[in-house]
Design a protein around this motif. Structure first.
Motif, PDB file in Angstrom:
ATOM      1  N   TYR A 144      23.039 -18.333 -10.465  1.00 55.03           N
ATOM      2  CA  TYR A 144      23.361 -17.212  -9.585  1.00 55.03           C
ATOM      3  C   TYR A 144      24.794 -16.742  -9.849  1.00 55.03           C
ATOM      4  O   TYR A 144      25.605 -17.453 -10.455  1.00 55.03           O
ATOM      5  CB  TYR A 144      23.204 -17.618  -8.110  1.00 55.03           C
ATOM      6  CG  TYR A 144      21.838 -18.172  -7.792  1.00 55.03           C
ATOM      7  CD1 TYR A 144      20.750 -17.326  -7.690  1.00 55.03           C
ATOM      8  CD2 TYR A 144      21.653 -19.545  -7.594  1.00 55.03           C
ATOM      9  CE1 TYR A 144      19.493 -17.838  -7.402  1.00 55.03           C
ATOM     10  CE2 TYR A 144      20.406 -20.058  -7.311  1.00 55.03           C
ATOM     11  CZ  TYR A 144      19.328 -19.195  -7.224  1.00 55.03           C
ATOM     12  OH  TYR A 144      18.081 -19.701  -6.949  1.00 55.03           O
ATOM     13  N   GLU A 145      25.077 -15.551  -9.364  1.00 54.29           N
ATOM     14  CA  GLU A 145      26.426 -15.000  -9.447  1.00 54.29           C
ATOM     15  C   GLU A 145      26.768 -14.301  -8.140  1.00 54.29           C
ATOM     16  O   GLU A 145      25.872 -13.907  -7.379  1.00 54.29           O
ATOM     17  CB  GLU A 145      26.553 -14.026 -10.618  1.00 54.29           C
ATOM     18  CG  GLU A 145      25.712 -12.776 -10.488  1.00 54.29           C
ATOM     19  CD  GLU A 145      25.952 -11.796 -11.621  1.00 54.29           C
ATOM     20  OE1 GLU A 145      26.875 -12.061 -12.416  1.00 54.29           O
ATOM     21  OE2 GLU A 145      25.233 -10.802 -11.693  1.00 54.29           O
ATOM     22  N   LEU A 146      28.070 -14.151  -7.929  1.00 51.28           N
ATOM     23  CA  LEU A 146      28.568 -13.479  -6.723  1.00 51.28           C
ATOM     24  C   LEU A 146      29.012 -12.063  -7.075  1.00 51.28           C
ATOM     25  O   LEU A 146      29.799 -11.861  -8.009  1.00 51.28           O
ATOM     26  CB  LEU A 146      29.742 -14.255  -6.130  1.00 51.28           C
ATOM     27  CG  LEU A 146      29.416 -15.411  -5.189  1.00 51.28           C
ATOM     28  CD1 LEU A 146      30.698 -16.096  -4.760  1.00 51.28           C
ATOM     29  CD2 LEU A 146      28.631 -14.933  -3.979  1.00 51.28           C
TER      30      LEU A 146
ATOM     31  N   VAL B 159      23.406 -13.307  -5.884  1.00 56.15           N
ATOM     32  CA  VAL B 159      22.250 -12.703  -6.539  1.00 56.15           C
ATOM     33  C   VAL B 159      21.881 -13.556  -7.747  1.00 56.15           C
ATOM     34  O   VAL B 159      22.685 -14.355  -8.249  1.00 56.15           O
ATOM     35  CB  VAL B 159      22.525 -11.251  -6.973  1.00 56.15           C
ATOM     36  CG1 VAL B 159      22.779 -10.368  -5.770  1.00 56.15           C
ATOM     37  CG2 VAL B 159      23.694 -11.191  -7.948  1.00 56.15           C
ATOM     38  N   ALA B 160      20.645 -13.379  -8.219  1.00 55.95           N
ATOM     39  CA  ALA B 160      20.194 -14.096  -9.401  1.00 55.95           C
ATOM     40  C   ALA B 160      20.945 -13.599 -10.626  1.00 55.95           C
ATOM     41  O   ALA B 160      21.241 -12.407 -10.767  1.00 55.95           O
ATOM     42  CB  ALA B 160      18.692 -13.912  -9.578  1.00 55.95           C
TER      43      ALA B 160
ATOM     44  N   TRP C 100      33.903 -18.530  -3.325  1.00 56.90           N
ATOM     45  CA  TRP C 100      32.945 -19.338  -4.064  1.00 56.90           C
ATOM     46  C   TRP C 100      31.902 -19.882  -3.089  1.00 56.90           C
ATOM     47  O   TRP C 100      32.105 -19.912  -1.884  1.00 56.90           O
ATOM     48  CB  TRP C 100      33.650 -20.445  -4.841  1.00 56.90           C
ATOM     49  CG  TRP C 100      34.277 -21.523  -3.999  1.00 56.90           C
ATOM     50  CD1 TRP C 100      33.723 -22.710  -3.615  1.00 56.90           C
ATOM     51  CD2 TRP C 100      35.589 -21.504  -3.444  1.00 56.90           C
ATOM     52  NE1 TRP C 100      34.596 -23.445  -2.857  1.00 56.90           N
ATOM     53  CE2 TRP C 100      35.758 -22.720  -2.746  1.00 56.90           C
ATOM     54  CE3 TRP C 100      36.659 -20.585  -3.476  1.00 56.90           C
ATOM     55  CZ2 TRP C 100      36.932 -23.039  -2.061  1.00 56.90           C
ATOM     56  CZ3 TRP C 100      37.818 -20.905  -2.816  1.00 56.90           C
ATOM     57  CH2 TRP C 100      37.952 -22.112  -2.114  1.00 56.90           C
ATOM     58  N   VAL C 101      30.792 -20.341  -3.640  1.00 60.74           N
ATOM     59  CA  VAL C 101      29.642 -20.795  -2.853  1.00 60.74           C
ATOM     60  C   VAL C 101      29.310 -22.230  -3.257  1.00 60.74           C
ATOM     61  O   VAL C 101      29.247 -22.557  -4.454  1.00 60.74           O
ATOM     62  CB  VAL C 101      28.414 -19.889  -3.082  1.00 60.74           C
ATOM     63  CG1 VAL C 101      27.223 -20.385  -2.270  1.00 60.74           C
ATOM     64  CG2 VAL C 101      28.741 -18.452  -2.712  1.00 60.74           C
TER      65      VAL C 101
ATOM     66  N   ALA D 226      28.443 -20.588  -7.524  1.00 61.33           N
ATOM     67  CA  ALA D 226      28.957 -19.344  -8.125  1.00 61.33           C
ATOM     68  C   ALA D 226      30.315 -19.058  -7.510  1.00 61.33           C
ATOM     69  O   ALA D 226      30.634 -19.522  -6.400  1.00 61.33           O
ATOM     70  CB  ALA D 226      27.991 -18.191  -7.895  1.00 61.33           C
ATOM     71  N   ARG D 227      31.109 -18.270  -8.238  1.00 56.94           N
ATOM     72  CA  ARG D 227      32.423 -17.880  -7.727  1.00 56.94           C
ATOM     73  C   ARG D 227      32.758 -16.473  -8.239  1.00 56.94           C
ATOM     74  O   ARG D 227      32.184 -15.998  -9.241  1.00 56.94           O
ATOM     75  CB  ARG D 227      33.504 -18.870  -8.161  1.00 56.94           C
ATOM     76  CG  ARG D 227      33.720 -18.940  -9.642  1.00 56.94           C
ATOM     77  CD  ARG D 227      34.936 -19.824 -10.005  1.00 56.94           C
ATOM     78  NE  ARG D 227      34.682 -21.222  -9.741  1.00 56.94           N
ATOM     79  CZ  ARG D 227      35.391 -21.951  -8.863  1.00 56.94           C
ATOM     80  NH1 ARG D 227      36.367 -21.395  -8.166  1.00 56.94           N
ATOM     81  NH2 ARG D 227      35.125 -23.236  -8.698  1.00 56.94           N
ATOM     82  N   SER D 228      33.721 -15.821  -7.565  1.00 57.81           N
ATOM     83  CA  SER D 228      34.116 -14.470  -7.964  1.00 57.81           C
ATOM     84  C   SER D 228      35.505 -14.163  -7.418  1.00 57.81           C
ATOM     85  O   SER D 228      36.019 -14.889  -6.538  1.00 57.81           O
ATOM     86  CB  SER D 228      33.113 -13.430  -7.459  1.00 57.81           C
ATOM     87  OG  SER D 228      33.394 -12.168  -8.011  1.00 57.81           O
TER      88      SER D 228
END
Length: 423
Positions: free
Chosen positions: A31-33, A54-55, A108-109, A121-123
């Motif tokens: 997944y990504e943010l 999101v995927a 981040w998650v 995921a992180r952003s």
């Protein structure tokens, strides 16, 4: 036996601790943010930032069914957090900046029950905060042109300032607008939309200075006036429609003469000009000739006709606004003077022949002159011939006497005259 069980018991407990982390480790890298924001914003205004999980393969991977599987972690300092909302696979925060600058926001998650585990995921994003107003200057016109920032002259323009205020920070503010249209016209209005008509072509920059003011309660229970300003501009290119083409040039010409035709375009450049010579005045077909870029309102067209006849120049021009065409008929007559490419060799041959004839003539005249001025051989030869050989070379006595007479001039008579007396 107890010492042998201790390592096994430790491994069992370690595996038991890792079980809650299994979903997160499986999901890591899948997944990504995605971060969205309604910034930039002015100091004091609230900014909203949303992170969505999101995927990673554009949605083909289904998200887990559990809504409590992940947790969102934010870092937003030194911005002040004013609100936060978490949903199944997204999280939203609202922050306020008191000083201008570019501030990093990271999120981040992780697994919901393991905040120290490896992130799924992180952003990161950079949020700009300014002390000035945020907005855009928008220029529109009823007619749409294919060229960016291009507009028609003598047609009304709508110029609007659009304030960017998603948090409704300036709901109690009053605005003042100072306009400068770049052609010497300036005005002040209280409305952020104005209509203006440019009468000349050219490139202009329309500017507006916006001042926002409002009352605010101060710390000592008083009221103060706060202001924020902003300067905005937009580039404009005013053009005219191409109304026609004026053709200046001869209508009759001889073959092998250079013809110059001047095209004056009644419209604004840049232009694409295309022309072709045809036996009749017919419009140009698509791809029938190659266009030439012209950066002015005039263009010189040159051509040399090699065959006589009736011709027609079919000329087409277009700018970013419109297109037009024009025709120019011309009659070509045979030339009375041979072309230089043929005349030069002929002239060269004739000149050589004349020079040869003159040389032979002068040579013959010089020879004859020598014969007249020096009819006799040199003195020694002459004396010898005359005294020694002369009598033998002359065939008759009359010829001999003629030679003697020529050489000695007048001679006394060979006999004396006899006088007769009559008694």
């Amino acid at each position: 036996m107890a010492p042998a069980l201790r390592p096994r018991l430790g491994r069992i407990l370690w595996l038991a601790c890792l079980l809650p982390l299994a979903p997160a480790r499986v999901a890591a890298g899948l997944y990504e943010l995605q971060l969205t924001t309604d910034g930039p914003a002015t100091t004091g205004a609230e900014v909203t930032i949303t992170a969505s999980l999101v995927a990673d393969d554009n949605g083909s991977l289904a998200l887990p069914a559990s809504t409590h599987l992940y947790r969102f972690h934010w870092i937003h300092t030194p911005l002040l957090l004013t609100g936060k909302e978490d949903e199944a696979f997204s999280s939203t925060i609202r922050v306020v900046g008191s000083v201008p600058g570019d501030f990093p926001i990271s999120v981040w998650v992780t697994a919901a029950d393991c905040g120290m585990c490896q992130p799924v995921a992180r952003s990161l994003l950079i949020l700009p905060i300014t002390e000035f107003l945020v907005g855009n200057l928008v220029v529109t016109q009823n007619t749409s042109l294919p060229w960016p920032s291009s507009y028609l002259t003598k047609t009304v323009l709508k110029v609007s300032f659009l304030l960017h205020d998603p948090s409704n920070f300036f709901k109690n503010a009053s605005f003042l607008y100072s306009w400068d249209f770049g052609d010497g016209t300036q005005m002040v209005t209280r409305d952020g939309t104005i209509y203006y008509n440019y009468s000349i072509i050219g490139s202009f920059i329309v500017k507006v200075k916006v001042v926002a003011g409002w009352e605010q309660v101060t710390s000592d229970a008083g009221k103060g006036i706060l202001q924020k300003t902003g300067d905005f501009s937009a580039s404009l290119k005013l053009q005219e429609t191409l109304r026609g083409i004026q053709v200046l040039g001869p209508t009759q010409i001889q073959t092998f003469q250079k013809m110059v035709v001047t095209l004056n375009f009644l419209g604004s450049p840049p232009l694409n000009v295309c022309w072709r010579l045809k036996p009749e005045c017919l419009p140009l077909e698509e791809g029938e000739c190659h266009p030439v870029s012209v950066d002015s309102t005039a263009y010189n067209l040159t051509h040399i006709f090699r065959d006589p006849g009736d011709y027609c120049f079919s000329i087409q021009a277009e700018n970013v606004i419109s297109k037009t065409h024009q025709y120019h008929k011309i009659q070509v007559w045979p030339s009375s003077i041979q072309p230089a490419v043929f005349a030069f060799p002929c002239a060269t041959i004739i000149s050589m022949m004349l020079a040869f004839i003159m040389y032979m003539t002068l040579r013959s005249a010089a020879h004859q002159k020598d014969m007249v001025e020096n009819p006799e051989p040199p003195t020694g030869v002459r004396c010898c011939c005359q005294m020694c050989c002369g009598p033998f070379l002359l065939e008759t006595r009359s010829e001999y006497l003629e030679v003697v007479r020529e050489n000695h001039g007048l001679l006394p008579p060979l006999y004396k005259s006899v006088k007769t007396y009559t008694v």
